[in-house]
Design a protein around this motif. Sequence first.
Motif, PDB file in Angstrom:
ATOM      1  N   PHE A   1       0.823  -1.209   0.000  1.00 12.05           N
ATOM      2  CA  PHE A   1       0.000   0.000   0.000  1.00 12.05           C
ATOM      3  C   PHE A   1       0.859   1.262   0.000  1.00 12.05           C
ATOM      4  O   PHE A   1       1.762   1.416   0.818  1.00 12.05           O
ATOM      5  CB  PHE A   1      -0.946   0.000   1.198  1.00 12.05           C
TER       6      PHE A   1
ATOM      7  N   LEU B   1      -4.534   1.643   3.889  1.00 15.65           N
ATOM      8  CA  LEU B   1      -5.884   1.097   3.836  1.00 15.65           C
ATOM      9  C   LEU B   1      -6.502   1.228   5.215  1.00 15.65           C
ATOM     10  O   LEU B   1      -5.895   0.839   6.212  1.00 15.65           O
ATOM     11  CB  LEU B   1      -5.847  -0.379   3.419  1.00 15.65           C
TER      12      LEU B   1
ATOM     13  N   THR C   1      -9.273   3.928   0.901  1.00  8.31           N
ATOM     14  CA  THR C   1      -7.886   3.752   0.480  1.00  8.31           C
ATOM     15  C   THR C   1      -7.531   4.791  -0.564  1.00  8.31           C
ATOM     16  O   THR C   1      -8.393   5.515  -1.083  1.00  8.31           O
ATOM     17  CB  THR C   1      -7.644   2.325  -0.059  1.00  8.31           C
TER      18      THR C   1
END
Length: 258
Positions: free
Chosen positions: A89, A93, A106
């Motif tokens: 990521f 998230l 997100t």
Amino acid sequence: MKIVQYNVLDGCRTDERYAMLFNWLKERDYDIAGFNEMNDWTEAEFQREMEKLGMPYTVLYRMESSRFSIGIASKWPIENIYMTDEAPFHHGLLHVKIQEIHFLVTHLSPFESTIREKEATEIADYIQSIHEPLMLMGDLNTLSPLDQDYYKNSGSKEKMLQRKFSKRQHIIDGEINYQPMQTLLDAGLHDIGKGESLDYSLPTKIKGELQDPIYVRIDYMLANQAMLKLNPSSTVIRDDQGNRISDHYPVQGQFEDE
């Protein structure tokens, strides 16, 4: 239930944009609001400002790996389920639960689509164990295969190939890479904002009149099968205020309360 998802460009840290954002949200009286790019906001500030808007329950995820914080505010209590900014990521998230509905906020990578392929795969795997109503929302920075007719007919690919950043962001082997969104659709998520024409969320006119723009839809609300029972829908709100608040237009969604 009325919700909004908004990428507010570096946290709306000028007095003018900050005030416009607040007034815009106040006029619409949302039940739930998700945000990307809450740069330099503190938990206390987020709580204070959202409480003024009638959403006293808040979670702001200030990541160590990114200045681009994500957050969610609600009229109802929020159960904080999970948050991560670990690879793959790029901007994290955030997973919460409000009124028995799972909300995932997100902000996927703005760079190579191959990075977003990994992020999308991680989300796809993560949601498989969730069988209650779920909505994924945010700036996903990815183009949808459901919009490919528009991109093909409008010459979007040819424009992207001529622009260094757009080419880096969306093109693989000379073609638009739709795989990140396809991965999410294949995982059982449904695009509740797909219309007959492109409901583009970028660019706005925050930098002035546009010169040969590439219109794209990269901000989404996606719902799982259980969420579809609440008849969710979404649309991008493009208005004069939106042209001055951020470089993204917000996505407004609604669904029936259980």
